[in-house]
Motif scaffolding. Structure first.
Motif, PDB file in Angstrom:
ATOM      1  N   GLY A   1       3.037  -9.426   0.359  1.00  0.00           N
ATOM      2  CA  GLY A   1       1.978  -8.603   0.939  1.00  0.00           C
ATOM      3  C   GLY A   1       1.772  -7.412   0.021  1.00  0.00           C
ATOM      4  O   GLY A   1       2.740  -6.771  -0.379  1.00  0.00           O
ATOM      5  N   ALA A   2       0.519  -7.123  -0.342  1.00  0.00           N
ATOM      6  CA  ALA A   2       0.266  -6.059  -1.308  1.00  0.00           C
ATOM      7  C   ALA A   2      -0.921  -5.201  -0.884  1.00  0.00           C
ATOM      8  O   ALA A   2      -1.816  -5.672  -0.185  1.00  0.00           O
ATOM      9  CB  ALA A   2       0.012  -6.669  -2.684  1.00  0.00           C
ATOM     10  N   PRO A   3      -0.937  -3.942  -1.347  1.00  0.00           N
ATOM     11  CA  PRO A   3      -2.036  -3.037  -1.012  1.00  0.00           C
ATOM     12  C   PRO A   3      -3.208  -3.186  -1.980  1.00  0.00           C
ATOM     13  O   PRO A   3      -3.193  -2.658  -3.086  1.00  0.00           O
ATOM     14  CB  PRO A   3      -1.391  -1.650  -1.145  1.00  0.00           C
TER      15      PRO A   3
ATOM     16  N   GLU B   1      -4.850  -4.345   2.691  1.00  0.00           N
ATOM     17  CA  GLU B   1      -3.687  -5.161   2.371  1.00  0.00           C
ATOM     18  C   GLU B   1      -4.041  -6.647   2.413  1.00  0.00           C
ATOM     19  O   GLU B   1      -4.850  -7.080   3.222  1.00  0.00           O
ATOM     20  CB  GLU B   1      -2.551  -4.884   3.354  1.00  0.00           C
TER      21      GLU B   1
ATOM     22  N   GLY C   1       0.340   2.038  -2.526  1.00  0.00           N
ATOM     23  CA  GLY C   1       1.004   1.620  -1.297  1.00  0.00           C
ATOM     24  C   GLY C   1       2.273   0.846  -1.555  1.00  0.00           C
ATOM     25  O   GLY C   1       2.811   0.840  -2.663  1.00  0.00           O
TER      26      GLY C   1
ATOM     27  N   LEU D   1       4.158  -2.689  -1.615  1.00  0.00           N
ATOM     28  CA  LEU D   1       4.151  -4.135  -1.695  1.00  0.00           C
ATOM     29  C   LEU D   1       5.428  -4.590  -0.994  1.00  0.00           C
ATOM     30  O   LEU D   1       6.471  -3.954  -1.136  1.00  0.00           O
ATOM     31  CB  LEU D   1       4.176  -4.559  -3.166  1.00  0.00           C
TER      32      LEU D   1
END
Length: 139
Positions: A24-26, A31, A48, A50
């Motif tokens: 999951g990444a910004p 996201e 953010g 990750l």
């Protein structure tokens, strides 16, 4: 179970290279999440945290700027800045947060507000990433 190869690199170093179950990444538009067999994908990164799952456990990496590329079960993160949660100096991040807040509060001081807001967000996200890395149940 299928996995993804996650590689996180900055201009200075390779931060991570692991087989993972989820990333999951910004992104700059919000996201996004990646599972094995995801379609090819390219996104600019925001500021953010990750997070990735590996063997049922969550791990966190602070990222700031750069790009994420997904292709052939590989996620490549090319970040301007990336720090594993275990590498973050919380005291340094708190001091950076205080400096940014002080600059914002000093109305007569001529500052670059956009740059200051980015510095404030980076410091807050680093502090959050560090706390997530210590106790994933709180995030």
């Amino acid at each position: 179970m299928a996995t993804l190869k996650l590689e996180i690199v900055t201009p200075d170093r390779k931060v991570l290279s692991e087989d993972v179950d989820y990333v999951g990444a910004p992104g700059i538009m919000g996201e996004f999440g990646i599972l094995p067999n995801h379609v090819p994908f390219l996104s600019a990164l925001g500021i953010g945290n990750l997070h990735y799952n590996q063997d049922g456990k969550a791990y966190y990496v602070f990222v700031s700027g750069g790009f994420a590329e997904v292709s052939n079960n590989k996620v490549t993160i090319l970040a301007e800045v990336a720090d594993k949660a275990t590498e973050i100096d919380t005291e340094r991040a708190k001091l950076a947060k205080e400096r940014a807040e002080e600059r914002a509060a000093a109305a007569k001081e001529k500052i670059d507000h956009i740059r200051n807001q980015a510095a404030l967000k980076r410091s807050i996200m680093r502090i959050n990433c560090k706390s997530c890395g210590q106790d994933a149940g709180t995030c």
